[in-house]
Design a protein around this motif. Sequence first.
Motif, PDB file in Angstrom:
ATOM      1  N   LYS A  19      23.171  31.143 -25.006  1.00 49.29           N
ATOM      2  CA  LYS A  19      22.898  29.742 -24.579  1.00 49.29           C
ATOM      3  C   LYS A  19      23.822  28.680 -24.121  1.00 49.29           C
ATOM      4  N   ARG A  20      23.838  27.960 -23.036  1.00 47.42           N
ATOM      5  CA  ARG A  20      25.644  27.129 -22.076  1.00 47.42           C
ATOM      6  C   ARG A  20      24.821  26.095 -21.938  1.00 47.42           C
ATOM      7  N   THR A  21      25.163  25.059 -22.083  1.00 48.26           N
ATOM      8  CA  THR A  21      25.463  24.140 -21.588  1.00 48.26           C
ATOM      9  C   THR A  21      24.687  23.927 -20.105  1.00 48.26           C
ATOM     10  N   ARG A  22      24.035  23.455 -19.560  1.00 45.96           N
ATOM     11  CA  ARG A  22      22.591  23.618 -18.453  1.00 45.96           C
ATOM     12  C   ARG A  22      23.507  22.478 -17.585  1.00 45.96           C
ATOM     13  N   VAL A  23      23.849  22.997 -15.963  1.00 45.09           N
ATOM     14  CA  VAL A  23      24.272  21.757 -15.081  1.00 45.09           C
ATOM     15  C   VAL A  23      23.734  21.870 -13.847  1.00 45.09           C
ATOM     16  N   GLY A  24      23.192  20.967 -13.294  1.00 43.14           N
ATOM     17  CA  GLY A  24      23.227  21.042 -11.573  1.00 43.14           C
ATOM     18  C   GLY A  24      24.073  19.994 -10.900  1.00 43.14           C
ATOM     19  N   ILE A  25      23.957  20.133  -9.641  1.00 42.82           N
ATOM     20  CA  ILE A  25      24.667  18.882  -8.587  1.00 42.82           C
ATOM     21  C   ILE A  25      24.508  18.910  -7.666  1.00 42.82           C
ATOM     22  N   ASP A  26      24.379  18.384  -7.258  1.00 46.50           N
ATOM     23  CA  ASP A  26      23.424  17.805  -5.265  1.00 46.50           C
ATOM     24  C   ASP A  26      24.114  17.747  -4.801  1.00 46.50           C
TER      25      ASP A  26
END
Length: 152
Positions: A19-26
Amino acid sequence: MPAPSVLREDAARAVVGDKRTRVGIDIVQVSRIEESLREFGERFAQRLFTEHELADAGTAPSQRSERLAARFAAKEATLKAFDLCESGIDWREMEVRRLADGRCALHLHGKAASLAATSNEDIALSLSHDGGYAVAIVAAPPSSRIPLSFAV
């Protein structure tokens, strides 16, 4: 024998799992949003943005395109952070809300909220626009959802 860094990573996984921190970038070019608004008009805006998002963007007409571009980037970042790209959710199920203190927060609704399996209060959002571009980063804690293969 594996390198020490590999051993540390394996040991960490044994303790906390995958389980990892969820990250998204755009990042979005503001001119692309302006062009879509010119070509498709308010129909385009109403298909992608909620009434609150459109109202907030309209409070500063000179910054409307930048604000909408930042919100579009936030929606794309959300799709990436929560792995929702192929889930068929509606764009308006992801909403950027301006808080009383001026900060923005991400709120998920409907299917997006269900699939993300996290509280809106646990989602971090950062928006910025400058030099013809808008960028957004979305971060959230690991999913608490039990994988279907392990459900009882």
